[in-house]
Design a protein around this motif. Sequence first.
Motif, PDB file in Angstrom:
ATOM      1  N   TRP A  61       0.817  -1.211   0.000  1.00  0.00           N
ATOM      2  CA  TRP A  61       0.000   0.000   0.000  1.00  0.00           C
ATOM      3  C   TRP A  61       0.853   1.264   0.000  1.00  0.00           C
ATOM      4  N   LEU A 140      -5.208   6.206   3.054  1.00  0.00           N
ATOM      5  CA  LEU A 140      -3.755   6.047   3.129  1.00  0.00           C
ATOM      6  C   LEU A 140      -3.082   7.355   3.523  1.00  0.00           C
ATOM      7  N   LYS A 157      -7.614  -4.543  -2.012  1.00  0.00           N
ATOM      8  CA  LYS A 157      -6.470  -4.584  -2.918  1.00  0.00           C
ATOM      9  C   LYS A 157      -6.849  -3.853  -4.193  1.00  0.00           C
TER      10      LYS A 157
END
Length: 247
Positions: A61, A140, A157
């Motif tokens: 990630w 994120l 994902k």
Amino acid sequence: MIDKIAGYLSQSNKAVAFTGAGISTESGIPDFRSPGGVWSRYQPVLFQDFLTSGDARRQYWQMKKEAYRELKGAKPNSGHRALAALEAAGKLAAVITQNIDGLHQDAGSKRVLELHGTSRYCICLKCDARYDPDLVQERLESGVEVPLCDKCGGLLKSATISFGQQLPQDVLSEALDLCLQTDLILAIGSSLVVEPAASLPLQAKQNGGRLVIINKTETPLDDLADVIVREPIGETLTRVVHDLGLH
């Protein structure tokens, strides 16, 4: 060389384009293998490691977070637009691509086979729920290291294909059928080394099709090519389109 490629396209009934990262570098997206590309800073995460290792997921990630910044805002270039124009004029049956950026569709191509998936959405590996990558990127950026599914808590994902992950078999099968039927394949911006995708132009050539390679560096199939062009892709394809009298 331009007139020869245009002549091949004029004679062809079912030409196919096979594209790699090189066609998108002119849109500002680095080739992952080039200096400064994501893979020069990180080792690719294998799919099995993603499933079993928290450290691997964090690395995955982090890499995706950086790659997102490179992909976001990229626009189709003249090479993408030229292929869309060829398809619209009935000169190109389909685009088979190793790319994940969606720029062929943005340029107007209708039949695009994405062998390595797409960065245009993320997916839950448990319940198949789809997520907007912008929203995942926000997580994120806020400090979340490994985003999880809101619905079931499963692993999220990117819908791109990782090393060790099976290619979508329906897409691969359709691509192979196209390559076995085509009388002309244009291999554009690909090193032609990543298997099994890279074997598709070879299948086309071995089945009697002509092979045109447009790539800045040598490929393993150069000796089999009918035409090789080392010039910039966008400029080359634009000249081909103009030579055919298309706009």
